[in-house]
Scaffold this motif. Sequence first.
Motif, short mmCIF file in Angstrom:
data_model
loop_
_atom_site.label_atom_id
_atom_site.label_comp_id
_atom_site.label_asym_id
_atom_site.label_seq_id
_atom_site.Cartn_x
_atom_site.Cartn_y
_atom_site.Cartn_z
N SER A 6 0.71 -1.02 -0.26
CA SER A 6 -0.22 -0.13 -0.05
C SER A 6 0.88 1.15 0.13
O SER A 6 0.18 2.32 -0.19
CB SER A 6 -1.24 -0.43 1.29
OG SER A 6 -0.29 -0.24 2.86
N VAL A 7 1.82 1.75 -0.30
CA VAL A 7 2.94 2.24 0.37
C VAL A 7 4.03 2.64 -1.21
O VAL A 7 4.65 3.13 -0.89
CB VAL A 7 4.34 2.40 1.95
CG1 VAL A 7 3.32 2.58 3.07
CG2 VAL A 7 4.56 1.48 1.55
N LYS A 8 3.84 1.37 -1.93
CA LYS A 8 4.78 1.37 -2.56
C LYS A 8 4.54 2.41 -4.27
O LYS A 8 3.36 3.17 -4.09
CB LYS A 8 4.93 0.31 -3.74
CG LYS A 8 5.01 -0.86 -2.83
CD LYS A 8 5.33 -2.47 -3.40
CE LYS A 8 5.98 -3.19 -2.96
NZ LYS A 8 5.13 -5.09 -3.81
N GLY A 9 5.59 2.94 -4.12
CA GLY A 9 5.26 4.26 -5.32
C GLY A 9 4.91 5.85 -4.53
O GLY A 9 5.48 6.78 -5.03
N ARG A 10 5.31 5.44 -3.13
CA ARG A 10 4.43 6.58 -2.24
C ARG A 10 5.43 6.82 -1.08
O ARG A 10 6.11 7.66 -0.91
CB ARG A 10 3.47 6.58 -1.63
CG ARG A 10 2.19 6.08 -2.42
CD ARG A 10 0.58 6.64 -1.33
NE ARG A 10 0.65 5.16 -1.12
CZ ARG A 10 0.39 5.49 0.55
NH1 ARG A 10 0.04 6.79 0.94
NH2 ARG A 10 0.17 4.90 1.32
N PHE A 11 6.34 5.64 -0.65
CA PHE A 11 7.25 5.97 0.42
C PHE A 11 8.53 5.58 -0.75
O PHE A 11 8.54 4.27 -1.35
CB PHE A 11 6.66 5.07 1.26
CG PHE A 11 6.01 5.57 2.47
CD1 PHE A 11 4.75 6.37 1.92
CD2 PHE A 11 5.56 4.61 3.26
CE1 PHE A 11 3.85 7.15 2.65
CE2 PHE A 11 4.40 5.09 4.41
CZ PHE A 11 3.88 6.22 3.57
N THR A 12 9.89 6.28 0.39
CA THR A 12 10.25 5.51 -0.41
C THR A 12 11.77 5.44 1.28
O THR A 12 11.80 6.66 1.39
CB THR A 12 11.51 6.36 -1.31
OG1 THR A 12 11.08 7.23 -2.10
CG2 THR A 12 12.97 6.19 -2.11
N ILE A 13 12.62 3.97 1.05
CA ILE A 13 13.47 4.05 1.98
C ILE A 13 14.71 4.67 1.45
O ILE A 13 15.66 3.79 0.43
CB ILE A 13 13.73 2.69 3.19
CG1 ILE A 13 14.83 3.14 4.06
CG2 ILE A 13 13.51 1.96 1.72
CD1 ILE A 13 13.96 1.83 4.62
N SER A 14 15.87 5.18 2.36
CA SER A 14 16.96 5.36 2.16
C SER A 14 18.25 5.70 2.95
O SER A 14 17.38 5.22 4.21
CB SER A 14 17.05 6.62 1.08
OG SER A 14 16.95 6.91 2.01
#
Length: 119
Positions: free
Chosen positions: A62-70
């Motif tokens: 549900s967060v793919k494409g909206r959240f980014t971990i780095s």
Amino acid sequence: QVQVRESGGGQVQPGGSLRLSCSASGDISSIKAMGWYRQAPGKPREFVAGMTIAGGTNYLDSVKGRFTISRDNAENTVLLQMNSLKPEDTAVYYCNMDTSGRGFHFGTWGQGTQVTVSS
């Protein structure tokens, strides 16, 4: 041992963005993977995003494409950039560091930071 502290939570309107930061201290070299979890009121804690020390990432659907971990190696920090936030993203967000290689359930948790998405 590793100590973990989150920051960057707050309140934002739907469609807005927030960036969470997780700083690690202590035995940094022992970290095998880094992750973010969240827990909404009355719901179990759920995995949101993770990154291995090699750089591989995975996300809650549900967060793919909206959240980014780095990560910022120079600052020993893991970031979670959250865009296009929705009310259902409202939760306490926790950072976790896996230092044993046995998974986040055996890792070190931060104290959590509140994210509220509301108009």
